[in-house]
Design a protein around this motif. Structure first.
Motif, PDB file in Angstrom:
ATOM      1  N   MET A   1       0.849  -1.169   0.000  1.00  0.00           N
ATOM      2  CA  MET A   1       0.000   0.000   0.000  1.00  0.00           C
ATOM      3  C   MET A   1       0.901   1.241   0.000  1.00  0.00           C
ATOM      4  O   MET A   1       1.842   1.335   0.773  1.00  0.00           O
ATOM      5  CB  MET A   1      -0.892  -0.018   1.245  1.00  0.00           C
ATOM      6  CG  MET A   1      -1.800   1.182   1.335  1.00  0.00           C
ATOM      7  SD  MET A   1      -2.913   1.139   2.758  1.00  0.00           S
ATOM      8  CE  MET A   1      -4.154   0.048   2.148  1.00  0.00           C
ATOM      9  N   PRO A   2       0.598   2.228  -0.876  1.00  0.00           N
ATOM     10  CA  PRO A   2       1.438   3.422  -0.931  1.00  0.00           C
ATOM     11  C   PRO A   2       1.293   4.286   0.319  1.00  0.00           C
ATOM     12  O   PRO A   2       0.242   4.297   0.957  1.00  0.00           O
ATOM     13  CB  PRO A   2       0.923   4.172  -2.161  1.00  0.00           C
ATOM     14  CG  PRO A   2      -0.426   3.626  -2.430  1.00  0.00           C
ATOM     15  CD  PRO A   2      -0.462   2.237  -1.861  1.00  0.00           C
ATOM     16  N   GLN A   3       2.367   4.950   0.648  1.00  0.00           N
ATOM     17  CA  GLN A   3       2.354   5.869   1.784  1.00  0.00           C
ATOM     18  C   GLN A   3       1.580   7.140   1.412  1.00  0.00           C
ATOM     19  O   GLN A   3       1.746   7.669   0.322  1.00  0.00           O
ATOM     20  CB  GLN A   3       3.776   6.260   2.179  1.00  0.00           C
ATOM     21  CG  GLN A   3       4.535   5.158   2.855  1.00  0.00           C
ATOM     22  CD  GLN A   3       4.019   4.935   4.270  1.00  0.00           C
ATOM     23  OE1 GLN A   3       3.561   5.844   4.935  1.00  0.00           O
ATOM     24  NE2 GLN A   3       4.085   3.709   4.732  1.00  0.00           N
ATOM     25  N   ILE A   4       0.755   7.615   2.300  1.00  0.00           N
ATOM     26  CA  ILE A   4       0.022   8.857   2.110  1.00  0.00           C
ATOM     27  C   ILE A   4       0.639   9.896   3.030  1.00  0.00           C
ATOM     28  O   ILE A   4       0.719   9.673   4.244  1.00  0.00           O
ATOM     29  CB  ILE A   4      -1.473   8.676   2.428  1.00  0.00           C
ATOM     30  CG1 ILE A   4      -2.076   7.641   1.478  1.00  0.00           C
ATOM     31  CG2 ILE A   4      -2.211  10.007   2.332  1.00  0.00           C
ATOM     32  CD1 ILE A   4      -3.501   7.259   1.817  1.00  0.00           C
ATOM     33  N   PRO A   5       1.099  11.025   2.471  1.00  0.00           N
ATOM     34  CA  PRO A   5       1.697  12.054   3.329  1.00  0.00           C
ATOM     35  C   PRO A   5       0.688  12.546   4.366  1.00  0.00           C
ATOM     36  O   PRO A   5      -0.497  12.696   4.079  1.00  0.00           O
ATOM     37  CB  PRO A   5       2.050  13.176   2.368  1.00  0.00           C
ATOM     38  CG  PRO A   5       1.981  12.591   1.005  1.00  0.00           C
ATOM     39  CD  PRO A   5       1.072  11.404   1.077  1.00  0.00           C
ATOM     40  N   THR A   6       1.165  12.779   5.563  1.00  0.00           N
ATOM     41  CA  THR A   6       0.290  13.246   6.631  1.00  0.00           C
ATOM     42  C   THR A   6       0.557  14.700   6.993  1.00  0.00           C
ATOM     43  O   THR A   6      -0.190  15.279   7.764  1.00  0.00           O
ATOM     44  CB  THR A   6       0.441  12.377   7.885  1.00  0.00           C
ATOM     45  OG1 THR A   6       1.807  12.392   8.287  1.00  0.00           O
ATOM     46  CG2 THR A   6      -0.004  10.953   7.622  1.00  0.00           C
ATOM     47  N   ASP A   7       1.612  15.276   6.463  1.00  0.00           N
ATOM     48  CA  ASP A   7       1.946  16.669   6.770  1.00  0.00           C
ATOM     49  C   ASP A   7       1.381  17.580   5.683  1.00  0.00           C
ATOM     50  O   ASP A   7       1.632  17.369   4.501  1.00  0.00           O
ATOM     51  CB  ASP A   7       3.450  16.875   6.843  1.00  0.00           C
ATOM     52  CG  ASP A   7       4.083  16.126   8.000  1.00  0.00           C
ATOM     53  OD1 ASP A   7       3.392  15.953   9.027  1.00  0.00           O
ATOM     54  OD2 ASP A   7       5.240  15.719   7.883  1.00  0.00           O
ATOM     55  N   ALA A   8       0.620  18.576   6.076  1.00  0.00           N
ATOM     56  CA  ALA A   8       0.121  19.563   5.124  1.00  0.00           C
ATOM     57  C   ALA A   8       1.269  20.479   4.719  1.00  0.00           C
ATOM     58  O   ALA A   8       2.116  20.833   5.542  1.00  0.00           O
ATOM     59  CB  ALA A   8      -1.001  20.381   5.737  1.00  0.00           C
ATOM     60  N   GLN A   9       1.282  20.837   3.464  1.00  0.00           N
ATOM     61  CA  GLN A   9       2.294  21.760   2.969  1.00  0.00           C
ATOM     62  C   GLN A   9       1.572  22.979   2.422  1.00  0.00           C
ATOM     63  O   GLN A   9       0.798  22.879   1.479  1.00  0.00           O
ATOM     64  CB  GLN A   9       3.148  21.107   1.892  1.00  0.00           C
ATOM     65  CG  GLN A   9       3.943  19.937   2.411  1.00  0.00           C
ATOM     66  CD  GLN A   9       4.792  19.296   1.331  1.00  0.00           C
ATOM     67  OE1 GLN A   9       4.879  19.782   0.216  1.00  0.00           O
ATOM     68  NE2 GLN A   9       5.423  18.198   1.669  1.00  0.00           N
ATOM     69  N   VAL A  10       1.825  24.122   3.042  1.00  0.00           N
ATOM     70  CA  VAL A  10       1.171  25.362   2.651  1.00  0.00           C
ATOM     71  C   VAL A  10       2.245  26.380   2.312  1.00  0.00           C
ATOM     72  O   VAL A  10       3.137  26.634   3.120  1.00  0.00           O
ATOM     73  CB  VAL A  10       0.282  25.895   3.799  1.00  0.00           C
ATOM     74  CG1 VAL A  10      -0.380  27.198   3.404  1.00  0.00           C
ATOM     75  CG2 VAL A  10      -0.748  24.850   4.192  1.00  0.00           C
ATOM     76  N   LYS A  11       2.145  26.944   1.118  1.00  0.00           N
ATOM     77  CA  LYS A  11       3.135  27.948   0.732  1.00  0.00           C
ATOM     78  C   LYS A  11       2.646  29.326   1.148  1.00  0.00           C
ATOM     79  O   LYS A  11       1.440  29.546   1.274  1.00  0.00           O
ATOM     80  CB  LYS A  11       3.388  27.912  -0.770  1.00  0.00           C
ATOM     81  CG  LYS A  11       2.262  28.473  -1.611  1.00  0.00           C
ATOM     82  CD  LYS A  11       2.671  28.496  -3.076  1.00  0.00           C
ATOM     83  CE  LYS A  11       1.684  29.275  -3.917  1.00  0.00           C
ATOM     84  NZ  LYS A  11       1.803  30.708  -3.808  1.00  0.00           N
ATOM     85  N   PRO A  12       3.541  30.253   1.362  1.00  0.00           N
ATOM     86  CA  PRO A  12       3.118  31.613   1.675  1.00  0.00           C
ATOM     87  C   PRO A  12       2.360  32.209   0.483  1.00  0.00           C
ATOM     88  O   PRO A  12       2.730  31.987  -0.668  1.00  0.00           O
ATOM     89  CB  PRO A  12       4.428  32.367   1.909  1.00  0.00           C
ATOM     90  CG  PRO A  12       5.450  31.312   2.151  1.00  0.00           C
ATOM     91  CD  PRO A  12       4.982  30.096   1.398  1.00  0.00           C
ATOM     92  N   GLY A  13       1.306  32.942   0.752  1.00  0.00           N
ATOM     93  CA  GLY A  13       0.563  33.599  -0.316  1.00  0.00           C
ATOM     94  C   GLY A  13       1.336  34.784  -0.864  1.00  0.00           C
ATOM     95  O   GLY A  13       2.153  35.395  -0.173  1.00  0.00           O
ATOM     96  N   THR A  14       1.081  35.091  -2.130  1.00  0.00           N
ATOM     97  CA  THR A  14       1.707  36.257  -2.761  1.00  0.00           C
ATOM     98  C   THR A  14       0.615  37.092  -3.413  1.00  0.00           C
ATOM     99  O   THR A  14      -0.540  36.668  -3.509  1.00  0.00           O
ATOM    100  CB  THR A  14       2.725  35.834  -3.840  1.00  0.00           C
ATOM    101  OG1 THR A  14       2.019  35.216  -4.926  1.00  0.00           O
ATOM    102  CG2 THR A  14       3.773  34.880  -3.295  1.00  0.00           C
ATOM    103  N   GLY A  15       0.974  38.245  -3.889  1.00  0.00           N
ATOM    104  CA  GLY A  15       0.029  39.095  -4.596  1.00  0.00           C
ATOM    105  C   GLY A  15      -0.577  38.399  -5.803  1.00  0.00           C
ATOM    106  O   GLY A  15      -1.729  38.643  -6.161  1.00  0.00           O
TER     107      GLY A  15
END
Length: 48
Positions: A1-15
């Motif tokens: 079974m493939p691993q599912i990432p558990t950490d959310a990755q959020v980039k900083p917003g830009t204009g």
């Protein structure tokens, strides 16, 4: 079974993200009760 990432990755917003984020927020304000801001807005009004 493939691993599912558990950490959310959020980039900083830009204009460059402001129009798309405003579109998403406005959709929720118009079409659902799931929003903290019931009024729609424009990218210019949201710009700090």
């Amino acid at each position: 079974m493939p691993q599912i990432p558990t950490d959310a990755q959020v980039k900083p917003g830009t204009g460059a993200d402001l129009t798309a984020l405003t579109d998403v927020s406005n959709r929720y304000a118009r079409e659902t009760p799931l929003t903290c801001d019931p009024a729609t807005s424009t990218p210019e009004a949201r710009r700090p």
